[in-house]
Design a protein around this motif. Structure first.
Motif, PDB file in Angstrom:
ATOM      1  N   ASP A  17       0.975  -1.027   0.016  1.00 10.15           N
ATOM      2  CA  ASP A  17       0.076   0.114  -0.009  1.00 10.15           C
ATOM      3  C   ASP A  17       0.832   1.192  -0.020  1.00 10.15           C
ATOM      4  N   THR A  18       1.190   1.782  -1.126  1.00  7.56           N
ATOM      5  CA  THR A  18       2.058   2.832  -1.545  1.00  7.56           C
ATOM      6  C   THR A  18       1.156   4.241  -1.158  1.00  7.56           C
ATOM      7  N   PHE A  19      -0.041   4.248  -0.999  1.00  8.76           N
ATOM      8  CA  PHE A  19      -0.690   5.396  -0.863  1.00  8.76           C
ATOM      9  C   PHE A  19      -1.312   5.693   0.429  1.00  8.76           C
ATOM     10  N   ALA A  22      -1.813   9.260   2.177  1.00  6.61           N
ATOM     11  CA  ALA A  22      -1.650  10.276   1.077  1.00  6.61           C
ATOM     12  C   ALA A  22      -2.996  10.953   0.697  1.00  6.61           C
ATOM     13  N   SER A  23      -2.536  12.140   0.110  1.00  7.28           N
ATOM     14  CA  SER A  23      -3.974  12.965  -0.292  1.00  7.28           C
ATOM     15  C   SER A  23      -4.774  12.256  -1.176  1.00  7.28           C
ATOM     16  N   GLU A  25      -5.428   8.863  -1.405  1.00  8.01           N
ATOM     17  CA  GLU A  25      -5.368   7.543  -0.753  1.00  8.01           C
ATOM     18  C   GLU A  25      -6.975   6.987  -1.281  1.00  8.01           C
ATOM     19  N   GLU A  26      -7.939   7.676  -1.010  1.00  6.95           N
ATOM     20  CA  GLU A  26      -9.305   7.099  -1.472  1.00  6.95           C
ATOM     21  C   GLU A  26      -9.385   6.711  -2.702  1.00  6.95           C
ATOM     22  N   LYS A  27      -8.959   7.523  -3.782  1.00 13.74           N
ATOM     23  CA  LYS A  27      -8.996   7.544  -5.383  1.00 13.74           C
ATOM     24  C   LYS A  27      -7.978   6.168  -5.560  1.00 13.74           C
ATOM     25  N   ALA A  28      -6.859   5.829  -4.964  1.00 18.26           N
ATOM     26  CA  ALA A  28      -6.074   4.785  -5.292  1.00 18.26           C
ATOM     27  C   ALA A  28      -6.765   3.441  -4.829  1.00 18.26           C
ATOM     28  N   ARG A  29      -7.286   3.800  -3.796  1.00 19.92           N
ATOM     29  CA  ARG A  29      -8.041   2.410  -3.267  1.00 19.92           C
ATOM     30  C   ARG A  29      -9.343   2.090  -4.108  1.00 19.92           C
ATOM     31  N   SER A  30      -9.899   2.963  -4.499  1.00 18.80           N
ATOM     32  CA  SER A  30     -11.044   2.810  -5.450  1.00 18.80           C
ATOM     33  C   SER A  30     -10.520   2.117  -6.711  1.00 18.80           C
ATOM     34  N   PHE A  31      -9.558   2.177  -7.212  1.00 16.14           N
ATOM     35  CA  PHE A  31      -8.616   1.545  -8.265  1.00 16.14           C
ATOM     36  C   PHE A  31      -8.070   0.352  -8.077  1.00 16.14           C
TER      37      PHE A  31
END
Length: 43
Positions: A17-19, A22-23, A25-31
């Motif tokens: 989990d590299t995000f 981070a600001s 993080e939510e977008k990275a998790r959704s993808f």
């Protein structure tokens, strides 16, 4: 892709989990975005 440019003996690590924190993080998790450590050598 690594083998296409001449690398051999490629090894890949577990997803990381590299995000986290981070600001974006939510977008990275959704993808389902993760980072992967890797190493290879060029003969």
């Amino acid at each position: 892709m690594l083998t296409e440019v001449g690398f051999v003996d490629a090894e890949f690590g577990r997803p990381v989990d590299t995000f986290g924190g981070a600001s974006g993080e939510e977008k990275a998790r959704s993808f389902d975005v993760h980072g992967y450590a890797f190493r290879a050598r060029k003969p």
